[in-house]
Design an enzyme around this catalytic site. Structure first.
Site, PDB file in Angstrom:
ATOM      1  CB  ALA A  14      -0.915  -0.009   1.224  1.00  0.00           C
ATOM      2  CB  ALA A  45      -4.990  -5.740   5.093  1.00  0.00           C
ATOM      3  CD  GLU A 117     -10.377  -3.913  12.709  1.00  0.00           C
ATOM      4  OE1 GLU A 117      -9.616  -4.876  12.817  1.00  0.00           O
ATOM      5  OE2 GLU A 117     -10.235  -3.029  11.859  1.00  0.00           O
ATOM      6  CG  HIS A 241      -4.231 -10.197  15.146  1.00  0.00           C
ATOM      7  ND1 HIS A 241      -5.326 -10.894  15.600  1.00  0.00           N
ATOM      8  CD2 HIS A 241      -4.718  -9.193  14.379  1.00  0.00           C
ATOM      9  CE1 HIS A 241      -6.431 -10.328  15.115  1.00  0.00           C
ATOM     10  NE2 HIS A 241      -6.083  -9.293  14.373  1.00  0.00           N
ATOM     11  NE  ARG A 287      -5.098  -5.885  16.553  1.00  0.00           N
ATOM     12  CZ  ARG A 287      -4.924  -5.633  15.295  1.00  0.00           C
ATOM     13  NH1 ARG A 287      -3.708  -5.525  14.819  1.00  0.00           N
ATOM     14  NH2 ARG A 287      -5.935  -5.497  14.495  1.00  0.00           N
ATOM     15  CG  HIS A 348      -0.845  -8.661  13.213  1.00  0.00           C
ATOM     16  ND1 HIS A 348      -1.275  -9.329  12.087  1.00  0.00           N
ATOM     17  CD2 HIS A 348      -1.554  -7.485  13.234  1.00  0.00           C
ATOM     18  CE1 HIS A 348      -2.204  -8.609  11.467  1.00  0.00           C
ATOM     19  NE2 HIS A 348      -2.376  -7.481  12.128  1.00  0.00           N
ATOM     20  NE  ARG A 383      -0.947  -2.090  13.500  1.00  0.00           N
ATOM     21  CZ  ARG A 383      -1.917  -2.739  12.857  1.00  0.00           C
ATOM     22  NH1 ARG A 383      -2.775  -2.089  12.110  1.00  0.00           N
ATOM     23  NH2 ARG A 383      -2.024  -4.053  12.953  1.00  0.00           N
ATOM     24  CB  SER A 388      -0.887  -0.412   9.818  1.00  0.00           C
ATOM     25  OG  SER A 388      -1.826  -1.423   9.685  1.00  0.00           O
TER      26      SER A 388
HETATM   27  P1  FAD Z   1       3.922  -4.448   2.595  1.00  0.00           P
HETATM   28  O1  FAD Z   1       2.548  -4.467   2.075  1.00  0.00           O
HETATM   29  O2  FAD Z   1       4.319  -5.516   3.557  1.00  0.00           O
HETATM   30  O3  FAD Z   1       4.867  -4.510   1.319  1.00  0.00           O
HETATM   31  C1  FAD Z   1       6.259  -4.659   1.475  1.00  0.00           C
HETATM   32  C2  FAD Z   1       6.869  -4.731   0.104  1.00  0.00           C
HETATM   33  O4  FAD Z   1       8.280  -4.633   0.221  1.00  0.00           O
HETATM   34  C3  FAD Z   1       6.608  -6.017  -0.651  1.00  0.00           C
HETATM   35  O5  FAD Z   1       6.385  -5.679  -2.014  1.00  0.00           O
HETATM   36  C4  FAD Z   1       7.929  -6.794  -0.540  1.00  0.00           C
HETATM   37  O6  FAD Z   1       8.149  -7.658  -1.614  1.00  0.00           O
HETATM   38  C5  FAD Z   1       8.895  -5.623  -0.577  1.00  0.00           C
HETATM   39  N1  FAD Z   1      10.217  -5.866  -0.008  1.00  0.00           N
HETATM   40  C6  FAD Z   1      10.550  -6.150   1.283  1.00  0.00           C
HETATM   41  N2  FAD Z   1      11.883  -6.225   1.410  1.00  0.00           N
HETATM   42  C7  FAD Z   1      12.408  -5.975   0.183  1.00  0.00           C
HETATM   43  C8  FAD Z   1      13.724  -5.909  -0.347  1.00  0.00           C
HETATM   44  N3  FAD Z   1      14.806  -6.144   0.414  1.00  0.00           N
HETATM   45  N4  FAD Z   1      13.877  -5.632  -1.659  1.00  0.00           N
HETATM   46  C9  FAD Z   1      12.816  -5.428  -2.469  1.00  0.00           C
HETATM   47  N5  FAD Z   1      11.544  -5.478  -2.019  1.00  0.00           N
HETATM   48  C10 FAD Z   1      11.353  -5.747  -0.723  1.00  0.00           C
HETATM   49  N6  FAD Z   1      -3.565  -3.196   8.675  1.00  0.00           N
HETATM   50  C11 FAD Z   1      -4.693  -2.441   8.629  1.00  0.00           C
HETATM   51  O7  FAD Z   1      -4.621  -1.210   8.695  1.00  0.00           O
HETATM   52  N7  FAD Z   1      -5.905  -3.045   8.511  1.00  0.00           N
HETATM   53  C12 FAD Z   1      -6.046  -4.391   8.427  1.00  0.00           C
HETATM   54  O8  FAD Z   1      -7.158  -4.887   8.293  1.00  0.00           O
HETATM   55  C13 FAD Z   1      -4.891  -5.192   8.493  1.00  0.00           C
HETATM   56  N8  FAD Z   1      -4.982  -6.547   8.461  1.00  0.00           N
HETATM   57  C14 FAD Z   1      -3.834  -7.281   8.405  1.00  0.00           C
HETATM   58  C15 FAD Z   1      -3.935  -8.666   8.260  1.00  0.00           C
HETATM   59  C16 FAD Z   1      -2.781  -9.433   8.115  1.00  0.00           C
HETATM   60  C17 FAD Z   1      -2.892 -10.933   7.963  1.00  0.00           C
HETATM   61  C18 FAD Z   1      -1.527  -8.811   8.125  1.00  0.00           C
HETATM   62  C19 FAD Z   1      -0.269  -9.618   7.957  1.00  0.00           C
HETATM   63  C20 FAD Z   1      -1.422  -7.437   8.309  1.00  0.00           C
HETATM   64  C21 FAD Z   1      -2.570  -6.665   8.451  1.00  0.00           C
HETATM   65  N9  FAD Z   1      -2.501  -5.285   8.609  1.00  0.00           N
HETATM   66  C22 FAD Z   1      -3.640  -4.539   8.590  1.00  0.00           C
HETATM   67  C23 FAD Z   1      -1.211  -4.594   8.577  1.00  0.00           C
HETATM   68  C24 FAD Z   1      -1.001  -4.022   7.169  1.00  0.00           C
HETATM   69  O9  FAD Z   1      -1.459  -4.955   6.226  1.00  0.00           O
HETATM   70  C25 FAD Z   1       0.471  -3.707   6.915  1.00  0.00           C
HETATM   71  O10 FAD Z   1       0.988  -2.938   7.958  1.00  0.00           O
HETATM   72  C26 FAD Z   1       0.600  -2.939   5.608  1.00  0.00           C
HETATM   73  O11 FAD Z   1      -0.015  -3.631   4.556  1.00  0.00           O
HETATM   74  C27 FAD Z   1       2.071  -2.694   5.295  1.00  0.00           C
HETATM   75  O12 FAD Z   1       2.138  -2.125   4.012  1.00  0.00           O
HETATM   76  P2  FAD Z   1       3.544  -1.690   3.446  1.00  0.00           P
HETATM   77  O13 FAD Z   1       3.274  -1.089   2.114  1.00  0.00           O
HETATM   78  O14 FAD Z   1       4.281  -0.904   4.438  1.00  0.00           O
HETATM   79  O15 FAD Z   1       4.337  -3.065   3.275  1.00  0.00           O
HETATM   80  C1  SIN Z   2      -7.582  -7.532  11.566  1.00  0.00           C
HETATM   81  O1  SIN Z   2      -8.369  -7.556  10.627  1.00  0.00           O
HETATM   82  O2  SIN Z   2      -7.816  -8.006  12.683  1.00  0.00           O
HETATM   83  C2  SIN Z   2      -6.264  -6.882  11.366  1.00  0.00           C
HETATM   84  C3  SIN Z   2      -6.425  -5.438  11.510  1.00  0.00           C
HETATM   85  C4  SIN Z   2      -5.112  -4.772  11.698  1.00  0.00           C
HETATM   86  O3  SIN Z   2      -4.084  -5.419  11.872  1.00  0.00           O
HETATM   87  O4  SIN Z   2      -5.118  -3.536  11.707  1.00  0.00           O
END
Ligand code: FAD
Ligand code: SIN
Length: 531
Positions: A14, A45, A117, A241, A287, A348, A383, A388
């Protein structure tokens, strides 16, 4: 082949996609991901994105809830900055076609369903059923693939940032000038030189044995920034989580907190709803409180898991709100409309990370960081749910604005030396990597988990030191591979987590230690580096 571009974006979740899409009409962007574009946490997510959208909700209320969940450590200016921009961030996503779930019976007004939540005093989590991240990733990714100015490099892994010490011809200049990147198919490290570089690499929860996160969450960005001389903060706050599926036949799978938001109850095997014994908000306490309560009950009673129960709600309601969880659990023989769900906590979210300002700028000129890799001050010691993705959207946008404001003055980077492989050979013992990886994740779970002690942290530190020496030696002799790089980064992050945890002589938010069970009088960030 080496690459030269205006902006190098490392990470395609994202945060990275939001930034890349905003930059694309104005400059050249190289977007790299160590897996497919959707390999990060974003796609997984579930619950949704927190934002002030309901008519009866307010910015002040969202801020107050975030500060409360953060246990005295949030930076109020950052919290305000993010929350005030929440509605605009959602408006942009709606305009770009993210198919958020509609309110079933709305006649006028906002029209989208908002769930609830832990920690939120209002319904304010906008979502796409129980698979918000999948829809978000798909929409942003499709736009990035169509943007002519974005060049995409999948299966390309950043090895290290290019800084002063990498410059060719004795050049002497501070800053970040791009990154050395492993082309994983070719097995070659290439130079990606850029006027600005953005870390959007996600979190580090895979440092623990049990985690809700995908394999990519190995803290690479934190380790890269640390090695390049940036400060990191609050890495002791690792969020567990409370409700991940406990089932021997399946990988860890999250059961969204939104299920508790819609009435699900946590029960012991005898049926007791135990959360009220721990907090008046029961299942919807922040949490850290819920995860610690489950951990406490599991240890007290010697349980393998506790149970999440939503069977008292109507079956159509359950399947309508949680269609993906319903289908997924059916595959392992659990019908969530009639059966309780066995759950355990799992690692998580990484609340700390690379220190940035409100424009995503790090300590190093030309280097930005956005998303889960950062410490912006939003999350404090814990958090709040669904803040996030919001942080990714707001900081992706803010950092892009900063790059665009400077773009006419951004200079071409000085030339960096090519990657030197003259003194390494192919590895003779891959088992060193796999063994050390397993050992690290096991002792981090056992010694640096939900409940800590000085003694456990000391044990962890001793083991981290041993493994770091071994892996450093290995790194010096053998050609780099994805696994080796991830292990090296995980060890760096583990070291930073343990050092941060050892320096916090109190319990606060996600950091709970039996040796200092109370919070200290004044709340302070743990900042490592730069001095
Ligand atoms: P990510 O989406 O993790 O992307 C990281 C990117 O970096 C990937 O493309 C990966 O390939 C790349 N990368 C990593 N290291 C390297 C490298 N060395 N070289 C090149 N590329 C690299 N948050 C919410 O707000 N609401 C939710 O409902 C929610 N639900 C969740 C459910 C789950 C199961 C999980 C695991 C997390 C959830 N979260 C939620 C947290 C949220 O999804 C993450 O914090 C958020 O998506 C992180 O986004 P980001 O863009 O920072 O990183
Ligand atoms: C969840 O859907 O419980 C994850 C939400 C979050 O990590 O923010």
């Amino acid at each position: 082949m080496d690459i030269s571009t205006d902006v190098l974006v490392i990470g395609s979740g994202a945060a990275g996609l939001t930034l890349a899409l905003k930059l694309a009409p104005h400059c050249r962007v190289a977007l790299i991901s160590k897996g497919k574009l959707a390999a990060g946490a974003t796609k997984w997510a579930q619950g949704g994105i927190a934002a002030v959208l309901a008519a009866d909700d307010t910015v002040e209320s969202h801020i107050a809830d975030t500060l409360d969940a953060g246990a005295g450590l949030c930076d109020e200016e950052t919290v305000r900055f993010v929350v005030e921009r929440s509605k605009a961030a959602i408006d942009r996503l709606i305009a770009s076609g993210v198919p958020f779930s509609r309110e079933e019976e709305f006649e006028e007004g906002f029209g989208y369903h908002l769930t609830r939540e832990g920690g939120h005093s209002h319904r304010r989590v906008i979502h796409v059923a129980d698979a918000t991240g999948k829809a978000l990733q798909k929409t942003l990714e499709q736009q990035a693939r169509e943007a002519p100015n974005i060049e995409i490099f999948e299966h390309h892994m950043a090895v290290d940032l290019m800084t002063r010490r990498h410059l060719a011809n004795g050049a002497d200049q501070d800053g970040c000038f791009g990154a050395y990147v492993l082309d994983m198919a070719a097995g070659k490290v290439r130079r990606f030189q850029a006027k600005a570089t953005v870390l959007a690499t996600g979190g580090a929860s895979r440092v623990y044995l049990y985690s809700s996160n995908p394999d990519t969450a190995t803290g690479d960005g934190i380790a890269l920034a640390w090695r390049a001389g940036c400060r990191v903060a609050n890495l002791e706050f690792n969020q567990f989580h409370p409700t991940c599926l406990y089932h021997p036949k399946t990988k860890t799978f999250l059961i969204t907190e939104a299920m508790r938001g819609e009435g699900a109850i946590l029960r012991l095997p005898d049926g007791e709803a135990f959360m009220k014994r721990f907090d008046a908000r029961a299942e919807l306490a922040p949490r850290d409180i819920v995860a610690r309560a489950i951990d406490h009950e599991m240890k007290r009673l010697g349980l393998d898991c506790v149970y999440l129960d939503i069977t008292h709600r109507d079956a159509d309601f359950i399947v309508g709100h949680f269609p993906n969880i319903y289908r997924r659990l059916m595959k392992v023989g659990i019908d969530i409309t009639t059966d309780r769900i066995p759950v355990v906590p799992a690692a998580h979210y990484t609340c700390g990370g690379v220190v940035t300002d409100l424009a995503g700028r790090t300590d190093l000129a030309g280097l930005y960081a956005i998303g889960e890799v950062t410490h912006t001050g939003l999350h404090g010691a814990n958090r709040m749910a669904s803040n996030s993705l919001l942080e990714c959207l707001v900081f992706g946008d803010a950092a892009a604005d900063d790059v665009l404001a400077k773009r006419n003055s951004l200079a071409d980077p000085p030339e960096a030396r090519p990657w030197d492989e003259s003194r390494v050979t192919d590895s003779d013992e891959e088992v060193v990597v796999s063994h050390n990886w397993a050992e690290l994740r096991r002792f981090m779970w056992d010694y640096v988990g939900i409940v800590r002690t000085n003694k456990r942290l000391e044990r962890a530190r001793h083991r981290v030191d041993l493994l770091m020496a071994e892996v450093q030696d290995y790194y010096g002799h053998f050609r780099v591979t994805g696994d080796l790089l991830e292990l090296r980064n995980l060890l760096t992050v583990a070291d930073l987590i343990v050092r941060s945890a050892m320096s916090r002589h109190e319990s606060r938010g996600l950091h709970y230690t039996l040796d200092y069970p109370e919070p200290a009088a004044d709340a302070k960030d743990t900042v490592l580096g730069a001095g």
